[in-house]
Scaffold this active site. Structure first.
Site, PDB file in Angstrom:
ATOM      1  N   SER A 192      -2.993  -7.950   2.867  1.00 35.11           N
ATOM      2  CA  SER A 192      -3.618  -7.597   4.369  1.00 35.11           C
ATOM      3  C   SER A 192      -3.608  -8.992   4.952  1.00 35.11           C
ATOM      4  CB  SER A 192      -4.581  -5.947   4.600  1.00 35.11           C
ATOM      5  OG  SER A 192      -4.262  -5.689   4.053  1.00 35.11           O
TER       6      SER A 192
ATOM      7  N   HIS B  15       1.140  -1.201  -0.368  1.00 35.28           N
ATOM      8  CA  HIS B  15       0.344  -0.031   0.138  1.00 35.28           C
ATOM      9  C   HIS B  15       0.924   1.348  -0.144  1.00 35.28           C
ATOM     10  CE1 HIS B  15      -2.695  -2.369   2.253  1.00 35.28           C
ATOM     11  NE2 HIS B  15      -3.138  -2.024   1.430  1.00 35.28           N
TER      12      HIS B  15
ATOM     13  N   ARG C 118      -1.893  -6.380  -7.561  1.00 32.98           N
ATOM     14  CA  ARG C 118      -1.261  -7.150  -7.848  1.00 32.98           C
ATOM     15  C   ARG C 118      -1.171  -8.148  -8.529  1.00 32.98           C
ATOM     16  NH1 ARG C 118      -3.533  -7.647  -2.117  1.00 32.98           N
ATOM     17  NH2 ARG C 118      -5.218  -8.945  -3.336  1.00 32.98           N
TER      18      ARG C 118
ATOM     19  N   LYS D 210     -15.587  -6.709   4.942  1.00 34.79           N
ATOM     20  CA  LYS D 210     -14.072  -7.736   6.240  1.00 34.79           C
ATOM     21  C   LYS D 210     -15.011  -7.818   7.450  1.00 34.79           C
ATOM     22  CE  LYS D 210     -11.534  -6.708   2.477  1.00 34.79           C
ATOM     23  NZ  LYS D 210     -10.425  -6.117   1.637  1.00 34.79           N
TER      24      LYS D 210
END
Length: 170
Positions: A133, A22, A95, A46
């Site tokens: 994460s 990040h 990614r 989440k």
């Protein structure tokens, strides 16, 4: 894209936790757009490890010496927040191919909701390709060494949250 006409770019996410991937993307966003608003999402499906206040505070600490980075929480629709902040651009990181489908769907929905707001994708730096994460949290929870994958302030907070002592040689 014209830095003066687009306003600051908005980089949204839960940042639970903020990773070095990040951080790299935020720095690169500053190089391209001049300034970045790190928009820490309060509304998330989440189950965050850190509270919204903790996530904002950690990111603010990481970017304390970078006046071109603004960190703040947001709630509600991202495109409404982007509009309120005077921006026209959402920054998202990719990614792998697996990220693309989800991010593409989000970008199309945001474009449907507010046609004048654009989404710009940046590929992650190669060294952060595997970092997320979720993966970092999973490793840290079980006592795995995640130093170097997250900024030092985040590393300390994760060690404390999971009840592991902070190494003295750090």
């Amino acid at each position: 894209m014209d830095k003066e006409n687009s306003g600051p770019v908005v980089y949204p996410g839960t940042f639970d936790p903020l990773t070095n991937g990040h951080v790299s993307l935020i720095r690169r966003g500053c190089e391209i757009f001049g300034s970045v608003i790190v928009a820490v999402a309060n509304d998330t499906p989440k189950n965050p490890l850190f509270t919204i206040e903790e996530r904002v505070n950690m990111a603010q600490e990481v970017f304390a010496d970078h006046p071109q980075v603004i960190v703040e929480p947001f709630s509600g629709l991202l495109v409404d927040y982007v509009e309120r902040r005077g921006s026209k651009v959402i920054l998202r990181g990719l990614r792998a191919v697996s990220d693309f489908e989800y991010e593409f769907q989000l970008a199309l929905m945001n474009r449907k909701l507010k046609r004048h707001i654009q989404t710009v994708f940046l590929m992650t730096d190669y060294q952060w390709l595997f970092t997320s994460s979720t993966i970092v949290k999973s490793a840290a929870k079980l006592g795995g060494e995640v130093r170097g994958l997250v900024p030092p302030a985040v590393y300390r907070a994760m060690r404390q949250k999971y009840g592991y002592p902070y190494p003295m040689n750090s």
